[in-house]
Design a protein around this motif. Structure first.
Motif, PDB file in Angstrom:
ATOM      1  N   LEU A   1      38.956  40.680  36.673  1.00 39.34           N
ATOM      2  CA  LEU A   1      38.822  40.647  38.129  1.00 39.34           C
ATOM      3  C   LEU A   1      37.588  39.857  38.547  1.00 39.34           C
ATOM      4  O   LEU A   1      37.615  39.137  39.553  1.00 39.34           O
ATOM      5  CB  LEU A   1      38.747  42.070  38.691  1.00 39.34           C
ATOM      6  CG  LEU A   1      39.988  42.938  38.534  1.00 39.34           C
ATOM      7  CD1 LEU A   1      39.807  44.254  39.276  1.00 39.34           C
ATOM      8  CD2 LEU A   1      41.221  42.222  39.040  1.00 39.34           C
ATOM      9  N   LYS A   2      36.532  39.989  37.791  1.00 40.44           N
ATOM     10  CA  LYS A   2      35.303  39.242  38.094  1.00 40.44           C
ATOM     11  C   LYS A   2      35.551  37.753  38.017  1.00 40.44           C
ATOM     12  O   LYS A   2      35.062  36.975  38.857  1.00 40.44           O
ATOM     13  CB  LYS A   2      34.203  39.658  37.111  1.00 40.44           C
ATOM     14  CG  LYS A   2      32.874  38.957  37.338  1.00 40.44           C
ATOM     15  CD  LYS A   2      31.852  39.441  36.322  1.00 40.44           C
ATOM     16  CE  LYS A   2      30.515  38.709  36.509  1.00 40.44           C
ATOM     17  NZ  LYS A   2      29.511  39.158  35.511  1.00 40.44           N
ATOM     18  N   ARG A   3      36.336  37.327  37.019  1.00 39.12           N
ATOM     19  CA  ARG A   3      36.634  35.897  36.878  1.00 39.12           C
ATOM     20  C   ARG A   3      37.562  35.421  37.998  1.00 39.12           C
ATOM     21  O   ARG A   3      37.385  34.323  38.530  1.00 39.12           O
ATOM     22  CB  ARG A   3      37.266  35.632  35.503  1.00 39.12           C
ATOM     23  CG  ARG A   3      36.311  35.892  34.331  1.00 39.12           C
ATOM     24  CD  ARG A   3      36.864  35.360  33.026  1.00 39.12           C
ATOM     25  NE  ARG A   3      38.056  36.073  32.589  1.00 39.12           N
ATOM     26  CZ  ARG A   3      38.011  37.180  31.846  1.00 39.12           C
ATOM     27  NH1 ARG A   3      36.860  37.698  31.479  1.00 39.12           N
ATOM     28  NH2 ARG A   3      39.136  37.768  31.466  1.00 39.12           N
ATOM     29  N   LEU A   4      38.541  36.252  38.364  1.00 36.75           N
ATOM     30  CA  LEU A   4      39.444  35.868  39.448  1.00 36.75           C
ATOM     31  C   LEU A   4      38.709  35.765  40.780  1.00 36.75           C
ATOM     32  O   LEU A   4      39.066  34.943  41.632  1.00 36.75           O
ATOM     33  CB  LEU A   4      40.580  36.892  39.573  1.00 36.75           C
ATOM     34  CG  LEU A   4      41.660  36.856  38.500  1.00 36.75           C
ATOM     35  CD1 LEU A   4      42.628  38.026  38.679  1.00 36.75           C
ATOM     36  CD2 LEU A   4      42.437  35.542  38.547  1.00 36.75           C
ATOM     37  N   ALA A   5      37.683  36.590  40.965  1.00 39.30           N
ATOM     38  CA  ALA A   5      36.968  36.625  42.238  1.00 39.30           C
ATOM     39  C   ALA A   5      36.249  35.312  42.541  1.00 39.30           C
ATOM     40  O   ALA A   5      35.996  34.989  43.705  1.00 39.30           O
ATOM     41  CB  ALA A   5      35.971  37.782  42.247  1.00 39.30           C
ATOM     42  N   VAL A   6      35.918  34.539  41.500  1.00 36.78           N
ATOM     43  CA  VAL A   6      35.170  33.293  41.727  1.00 36.78           C
ATOM     44  C   VAL A   6      36.079  32.061  41.689  1.00 36.78           C
ATOM     45  O   VAL A   6      35.601  30.941  41.766  1.00 36.78           O
ATOM     46  CB  VAL A   6      34.037  33.129  40.683  1.00 36.78           C
ATOM     47  CG1 VAL A   6      33.028  34.255  40.817  1.00 36.78           C
ATOM     48  CG2 VAL A   6      34.606  33.096  39.254  1.00 36.78           C
ATOM     49  N   THR A   7      37.386  32.276  41.594  1.00 39.98           N
ATOM     50  CA  THR A   7      38.322  31.160  41.624  1.00 39.98           C
ATOM     51  C   THR A   7      38.673  30.832  43.078  1.00 39.98           C
ATOM     52  O   THR A   7      38.459  31.647  43.984  1.00 39.98           O
ATOM     53  CB  THR A   7      39.623  31.493  40.863  1.00 39.98           C
ATOM     54  OG1 THR A   7      40.301  32.568  41.553  1.00 39.98           O
ATOM     55  CG2 THR A   7      39.305  31.935  39.429  1.00 39.98           C
TER      56      THR A   7
ATOM     57  N   ALA B   1      46.141  36.793  47.790  1.00 36.81           N
ATOM     58  CA  ALA B   1      47.218  36.374  46.902  1.00 36.81           C
ATOM     59  C   ALA B   1      47.277  37.263  45.656  1.00 36.81           C
ATOM     60  O   ALA B   1      48.359  37.519  45.115  1.00 36.81           O
ATOM     61  CB  ALA B   1      47.044  34.916  46.497  1.00 36.81           C
ATOM     62  N   TYR B   2      46.131  37.743  45.208  1.00 35.12           N
ATOM     63  CA  TYR B   2      46.090  38.632  44.047  1.00 35.12           C
ATOM     64  C   TYR B   2      46.855  39.922  44.344  1.00 35.12           C
ATOM     65  O   TYR B   2      47.687  40.373  43.550  1.00 35.12           O
ATOM     66  CB  TYR B   2      44.644  38.961  43.683  1.00 35.12           C
ATOM     67  CG  TYR B   2      44.493  40.041  42.637  1.00 35.12           C
ATOM     68  CD1 TYR B   2      44.658  39.765  41.284  1.00 35.12           C
ATOM     69  CD2 TYR B   2      44.202  41.363  43.009  1.00 35.12           C
ATOM     70  CE1 TYR B   2      44.531  40.764  40.317  1.00 35.12           C
ATOM     71  CE2 TYR B   2      44.065  42.361  42.055  1.00 35.12           C
ATOM     72  CZ  TYR B   2      44.232  42.064  40.719  1.00 35.12           C
ATOM     73  OH  TYR B   2      44.112  43.046  39.768  1.00 35.12           O
TER      74      TYR B   2
END
Length: 276
Positions: free
Chosen positions: A101-107, A113-114
């Motif tokens: 989730l941390k990695r997705l948050a900075v994309t 959309a998540y």
């Protein structure tokens, strides 16, 4: 004449498209995880076969309805909750613990959309669960499919509202798991307890009044009641505590849980374990 989309409309369409794309990715990941998919879809079937063997062809007192017909409807509702609430609460806790989730948050992906992707995935799982349960119920236990368009419509809205309310509740509930290892231990006990007091395995009106009151707070009781109104004859409605199917109240409660769980998600959601 050509129409020009405003920036807001383009953004909404982009979020929807990305949410669907994310949902298809989530579905692929579920399919690849064959062990998790197997137990998600077939655990309710195992319960159905087990309780079918225990109760046999016994009928509900004062009716011509077999007891196993009653709990088939309840287990269908329970399967939807398993595919939505339990699946998301455990899965998101694991994703948060592993740093995904941390990695997705900075994309650049819009955060909405998540969540849309998760809802698409749980809806697909719920539909698959429903198809499997109907096949088993019809082939092994003589379950009658809905005979009218009205009952099919009821099946659709109970499934959709039940899935949405339980999915959003699962997203919010995932915050209670401190790490991925504790997720199942945190999620499964309340889910199992609700099955026993919500009219899944037993005739709801036979439960004590305090248990009925507690169960009526949560979505599963209303999902099971909605499913009974679809698969059982209308004459069975008199066995319900209110003496009717209460379909408007079923829709109202599930709709209220959907809205309430959405608000709870916005207040409690965190992308990282440290609370940020």
């Amino acid at each position: 004449m050509t129409t020009t989309l405003t920036g807001t409309q383009e953004l909404k369409r982009g979020v929807l498209a990305l949410g669907l794309e994310r949902g298809f990715l989530e579905i692929k990941q579920q399919i690849r995880n064959k062990q998790a998919l197997f137990f998600t879809l077939l655990f309710p079937v195992m319960l159905l076969v087990l309780f079918g063997a225990i109760f046999g062809g016994g009928k509900v007192e004062g009716t011509n309805v077999e007891l196993r017909q009653v709990f088939i409807a309840g287990i269908i509702a329970s399967g939807v909750m398993s595919a939505s609430f339990s699946s998301l609460a455990i899965g998101i806790a694991l994703e948060r613990d592993e740093g995904m989730l941390k990695r997705l948050a900075v994309t650049p992906m819009p955060k909405a959309a998540y969540f849309l992707g998760k809802l698409v995935m749980t809806m697909a799982l719920s539909i698959a669960e429903l198809v499997v349960m109907l096949a088993v119920g019809v082939l092994l236990y003589g379950l009658d499919l809905p005979a009218t368009a009205t009952k099919w419509l009821t099946l659709v809205w109970v499934l959709v509202l039940g899935n949405l309310s339980c999915s959003l509740l699962g997203i919010a509930y995932s915050r209670l798991a401190r790490n991925g290892r504790s997720a199942a231990a945190v999620v499964q006990p309340p889910y199992i307890a609700l099955q026993f007091i919500s009219g899944v395995f037993f005739v709801f009106s036979n439960l004590s009044k305090p248990l009925q009151t507690v169960a009526a707070i949560f979505p599963l009781k209303w999902m099971a009641q909605g499913m009974r109104s679809v698969f059982l004859p209308d004459s069975f409605a008199r066995v319900e505590p209110a003496g009717s199917w209460e379909q408007p109240r079923v829709a109202l409660v599930l709709g209220a849980w959907t809205v309430g769980a959405f608000v709870l998600c916005t207040l409690t959601w965190r992308w990282q374990k440290d609370g940020r």
